[in-house]
Design a protein around this motif. Structure first.
Motif, PDB file in Angstrom:
ATOM      1  N   VAL A   1       0.838  -1.218   0.000  1.00 33.10           N
ATOM      2  CA  VAL A   1       0.000   0.000   0.000  1.00 33.10           C
ATOM      3  C   VAL A   1       0.867   1.261   0.000  1.00 33.10           C
ATOM      4  CG1 VAL A   1      -2.127  -1.014   0.920  1.00 33.10           C
ATOM      5  CG2 VAL A   1      -0.415  -0.131   2.523  1.00 33.10           C
ATOM      6  N   ALA A   2       2.040   1.181   0.631  1.00 31.48           N
ATOM      7  CA  ALA A   2       2.942   2.342   0.613  1.00 31.48           C
ATOM      8  C   ALA A   2       3.490   2.574  -0.802  1.00 31.48           C
ATOM      9  CB  ALA A   2       4.084   2.140   1.603  1.00 31.48           C
ATOM     10  N   GLN A   3       3.761   1.501  -1.525  1.00 30.90           N
ATOM     11  CA  GLN A   3       4.259   1.636  -2.907  1.00 30.90           C
ATOM     12  C   GLN A   3       3.202   2.297  -3.795  1.00 30.90           C
ATOM     13  OE1 GLN A   3       5.060  -2.510  -3.476  1.00 30.90           O
ATOM     14  NE2 GLN A   3       7.203  -2.361  -2.833  1.00 30.90           N
ATOM     15  N   ILE A   4       1.953   1.870  -3.630  1.00 30.60           N
ATOM     16  CA  ILE A   4       0.875   2.480  -4.424  1.00 30.60           C
ATOM     17  C   ILE A   4       0.775   3.969  -4.078  1.00 30.60           C
ATOM     18  CG2 ILE A   4      -1.622   2.520  -4.786  1.00 30.60           C
ATOM     19  CD1 ILE A   4      -1.629  -0.504  -4.417  1.00 30.60           C
ATOM     20  N   THR A   5       0.863   4.275  -2.793  1.00 27.93           N
ATOM     21  CA  THR A   5       0.782   5.681  -2.349  1.00 27.93           C
ATOM     22  C   THR A   5       1.907   6.502  -2.978  1.00 27.93           C
ATOM     23  OG1 THR A   5      -0.161   4.916  -0.266  1.00 27.93           O
ATOM     24  CG2 THR A   5       0.689   7.172  -0.299  1.00 27.93           C
ATOM     25  N   ALA A   6       3.108   5.939  -3.002  1.00 24.51           N
ATOM     26  CA  ALA A   6       4.244   6.654  -3.602  1.00 24.51           C
ATOM     27  C   ALA A   6       3.996   6.899  -5.090  1.00 24.51           C
ATOM     28  CB  ALA A   6       5.531   5.862  -3.389  1.00 24.51           C
ATOM     29  N   CYS A   7       3.402   5.931  -5.761  1.00 15.87           N
ATOM     30  CA  CYS A   7       3.071   6.126  -7.186  1.00 15.87           C
ATOM     31  C   CYS A   7       2.082   7.279  -7.352  1.00 15.87           C
ATOM     32  CB  CYS A   7       2.468   4.854  -7.781  1.00 15.87           C
ATOM     33  SG  CYS A   7       3.653   3.534  -8.053  1.00 15.87           S
TER      34      CYS A   7
END
Ligand code: BG6
Length: 369
Positions: A162-168
């Motif tokens: 979920v953090a990776q998606i947020t960074a995107c």
């Protein structure tokens, strides 16, 4: 330290709201996105980029697929997603106007690292989305957006995802600001909606007990299918991957629109199908199409568990079970919809008496090709 939780994975799922909140923190100034570590890619460079290629392995590649939909929509740049180990061996066409974005929790995955080096040697710009400070992949990249999920111990990724998606999303919005493809008001509205997601995720965590019940009833199931559309499609893939990794059962994710082109042949009475239902508020009218997919598979005896937003009554008559997620901007729904699927993978594994933190044959970080 599991902090009183039954497993690291249980603890890490409970930390998904904080992973999103901490990744946003420090990157919003006056309602707009400003990622301090992006200095290696200034606005002028961001304006010169004409193509983005996201490379990653495993779960991180699904985060990249969600990112593709958002970045392309907001910044109006063609975005492709490719598995890192495929990318390097097909002589991809790269130029200084190509931005290669790698996504890696560990920052040490050998396939991803070699793909980044390859891209750099051939003149492309590189950006690393990474959860580990000072890891090799960010050191090899022109710019870094760290995810702040905190250390992830369970082999299968949850809070880092979920953090990776947020960074995107943050990167996509920063790009849209630099390229002026979204108005300032539009960016502010999206940022405000994104900032609501951590609290919405805290709501979704309450579905954990119900999912545990479902998983215990389904402990003997041998196959589960996942359907999603648009940003729900990568979430279907992620739900299936988690079941393979954790519960060792056959699971597949499909784009819902593909159903009639093949997967529907798999549907037989009793087949369990999770469906991520797009918001009825979405202007692309994908909701009606997915509800009709549900009717088609239900007519063939499938047991449907729908993940649908609060207030979506149209889905009720057609699903055996509805897991509710709060109302969010359609682009941010993946963050909410994935949590029940993370729970399901963990609970089904637990119901089968398996070690959810250390699944057989898997390593947290694969540092060989
Ligand atoms: C796999 C892990 O081996 O590597 C997955 O089991 C992970 O959970 C994938 O998604 C990629 O790892 P990383 O560290 O590059 O995100």
């Amino acid at each position: 330290d599991k902090g009183g939780w039954s497993s690291f994975m249980a603890k890490e799922i409970s930390e998904e709201p904080d992973a999103v909140a901490n990744t946003i923190r420090g990157r919003v100034v006056d309602g707009l996105v400003q990622i301090p570590e992006m200095e290696g890619l200034d606005d002028e460079t961001l304006r010169s980029i004409d193509r983005i290629l996201i490379i990653a392995c495993g779960t991180a590649a699904y985060a990249g697929m969600v990112g593709k939909y958002a970045i392309e929509q907001w910044a109006r740049i063609p975005v492709d997603v490719e598995l890192a180990h495929e990318f390097r061996y097909r002589e991809p066409v790269l130029s200084p106007n190509t931005l290669v974005v790698s996504i890696s929790q560990s920052g040490e995955t050998m396939d991803t690292l070699m793909a980044v080096k390859y891209a750099r040697e051939r003149g492309a710009r590189t950006l690393s989305i990474c959860n580990t400070q000072g890891a090799t992949i960010p050191r090899e990249s022109d710019a870094i957006v760290y995810t702040h999920a905190g250390p992830e111990v369970a082999v299968a990724s949850t809070k880092a995802f979920v953090a990776q998606i947020t960074a995107c999303y943050l990167f996509g919005l920063q790009l849209a600001q630099a390229r002026e493809t979204l108005s300032t008001d539009a960016v502010r509205a999206l940022v405000a909606d994104l900032q609501k997601v951590p609290d919405q995720l805290r709501e979704v965590l309450k579905s954990g007990d119900r999912i545990a019940e479902l998983a215990h009833w389904m402990a003997d199931t041998r196959s589960v299918l996942f359907l999603g559309r648009h940003v729900g499609y990568p979430i279907a893939l992620e739900g299936a991957l988690k079941l393979k990794e954790l519960a060792y059962i056959h699971a597949e994710g499909f784009a819902a629109g593909e159903l009639k082109h093949g997967p529907i042949a798999l549907i037989e009475p009793g087949q369990i199908v999770f469906v991520i239902v797009p918001s009825p508020r979405d202007e692309r009218s994908l909701h009606a199409k997915v509800v009709s997919n549900i009717q088609e598979i239900r007519a063939r005896g499938a047991r449907v568990i729908a993940i649908a937003e609060a207030g979506d009554v149209a889905v009720l008559p057609h699903a055996d079970e509805v897991i509710r997620i709060p109302l969010a901007s359609p682009f941010f729904e993946p963050l909410l919809a994935v949590v029940p699927l993370h729970f399901f993978g963990m609970e089904l594994a637990a119901a089968k008496g398996l070690d959810v933190d250390q699944p057989r044959n898997l390593a947290k970080s694969v540092t060989v090709e």
